[in-house]
Design a protein around this motif. Structure first.
Motif, short mmCIF file in Angstrom:
data_model
loop_
_atom_site.label_atom_id
_atom_site.label_comp_id
_atom_site.label_asym_id
_atom_site.label_seq_id
_atom_site.Cartn_x
_atom_site.Cartn_y
_atom_site.Cartn_z
N THR A 27 0.52 -1.04 -0.08
CA THR A 27 0.08 -0.23 0.33
C THR A 27 0.52 1.38 0.36
OG1 THR A 27 -0.55 -0.01 2.39
CG2 THR A 27 -1.99 -1.19 1.17
N SER A 28 2.24 1.17 -0.38
CA SER A 28 2.79 2.46 0.54
C SER A 28 3.96 1.86 -0.16
CB SER A 28 3.07 2.82 1.57
OG SER A 28 3.84 1.78 2.36
N LEU A 29 5.14 3.32 -0.44
CA LEU A 29 6.31 3.08 -0.85
C LEU A 29 7.52 2.69 0.78
CD1 LEU A 29 7.24 5.87 -3.27
CD2 LEU A 29 6.55 2.69 -3.78
N GLU A 30 6.95 3.34 2.20
CA GLU A 30 7.64 2.73 2.45
C GLU A 30 6.95 1.40 3.14
OE1 GLU A 30 7.37 7.24 1.84
OE2 GLU A 30 5.27 5.34 2.48
N GLN A 31 6.37 0.28 2.72
CA GLN A 31 6.12 -0.22 3.71
C GLN A 31 7.07 -1.57 3.70
OE1 GLN A 31 1.71 -2.24 2.43
NE2 GLN A 31 1.12 -1.80 4.50
#
Length: 341
Positions: A211-215
């Motif tokens: 769901t995100s680039l950070e996950q």
């Protein structure tokens, strides 16, 4: 204390006067929990339903710092002589707030406080504010229960929690490590690494959504593992409600863990009042666990153009050659269990 339910709360409010020459609170005692007192109330002439909670010794926050929710407000309340030496906080239904949902909230908070009676007054006060803030977030999202996607995600996280419990990890440690409901970057964080849980009901390709680039970025405290669960629909599967009831039975042995768990359920948007909605049965079909390292396929902020600020994407785990780690090996690497036994 016998559990308080919604119909009882509604009947208590009906018993209170609805008109009076003198403005002020009209109250009925509900329960006393240690030094703390709980009352059902109405404020006249507004004739709005409320729950009053009184604390004798803690320093109560000013109105500006109290949680406010869609459909209710929280304020300090003065009861005069009838309030004794207690400082009172009032959760007051607003005219736009549905009465039945507010009654559910009041019953939930009353039972939550009663289940926490072994705590000292300061901790009880903090738990009380935390519970109200959980309802604040629930009201903000809307009170219709979980979407199908959110339900599936919760089923996966709860299955991971159940698996942790079977490994004899202390109950409080297990629930305290569950950070997904509180908006943590990863679903489970142990202080010695993290576990990100993904769920799918796809057949064929084993696809999970990031769901995100950070996950899946390099974690602050490595290692990071991706735990993916594939579920199928079958009569031998369990509903979300059945999974939750099973976990509750395990947590009965640890009051602190039970309190944390109930708060997490509220944070994620689950209420027992919606249990009839969750009829889908989930049968765990396959589990894959991969170490997220430099060789693992992923998108991160450092690996793409800085012009791309955010993104969601799907991984097909059936195409990945990375080692499928066992759950025990994963927990050992995370420092959760001792792999020598």
């Amino acid at each position: 204390m016998a559990p308080v339910n919604d119909p009882y709360i509604l009947e208590v409010w009906k018993a209170l006067p609805t008109d009076s020459i003198t403005a002020g609170w009209r109250t009925i005692d509900l329960v006393q929990i240690g030094p703390c007192r709980i009352k059902a109330a109405k404020y006249l002439p507004d004739n709005l339903e409320a729950l009053l909670v009184g604390f004798p010794d803690v320093v109560v926050a000013p109105n500006s710092q109290l949680p406010q929710g869609k459909g209710f407000k929280m304020v300090r309340a003065g009861l005069g002589k009838s309030g004794g030496d207690h400082q009172w906080l009032a959760i007051v239904r607003q005219p736009t707030g549905p009465l039945e949902l507010f009654a559910t909230m009041v019953a939930d908070i009353s039972n939550f406080l009663a289940s926490s009676e072994q705590l000292n007054e300061q901790l009880l006060y903090r738990r009380f504010l935390g519970r109200v803030r959980g309802w604040q977030e629930f009201m903000r999202r809307g009170g219709d229960g979980l979407s199908s996607e959110a339900e599936l995600g919760l089923v996966g996280e709860l299955n991971a929690l159940s698996m942790l419990v079977t490994k004899n990890v202390p109950l409080y440690t297990v629930v305290n490590s569950w950070k997904g409901p509180a908006g943590g970057l990863h679903d489970y964080s142990f202080g010695t690494g993290a576990l990100e849980v993904k769920s799918t009901m796809t057949s064929g390709a084993f696809r999970v959504r990031i769901t995100s680039l950070e996950q899946l970025d390099d974690p602050v405290i490595p290692p990071l593992y991706l735990m993916a669960m594939r579920f199928s629909d079958g009569d031998r599967g369990k509903t979300l409600t059945q999974i939750i009831e099973g976990i509750r039975s395990h947590l009965d042995a640890d009051l602190g863990a039970s309190i944390l768990f109930e708060q997490a359920l509220l944070d994620v948007g689950y209420l027992d009042m919606h249990s009839d909605k969750y009829t889908q049965r989930y049968q765990l079909h396959e589990v894959r666990i991969h170490l997220v390292d430099a060789e693992f396929p992923r998108l991160t902020s450092s690996s793409i153009s800085p012009c791309i600020l955010r993104a969601q994407y799907e991984l097909d785990l059936s195409l990945i050659n990375a080692e499928n780690c066992s759950f025990d090996a994963t927990l050992t690497a995370l420092g959760v269990i001792d792999g020598t036994h």
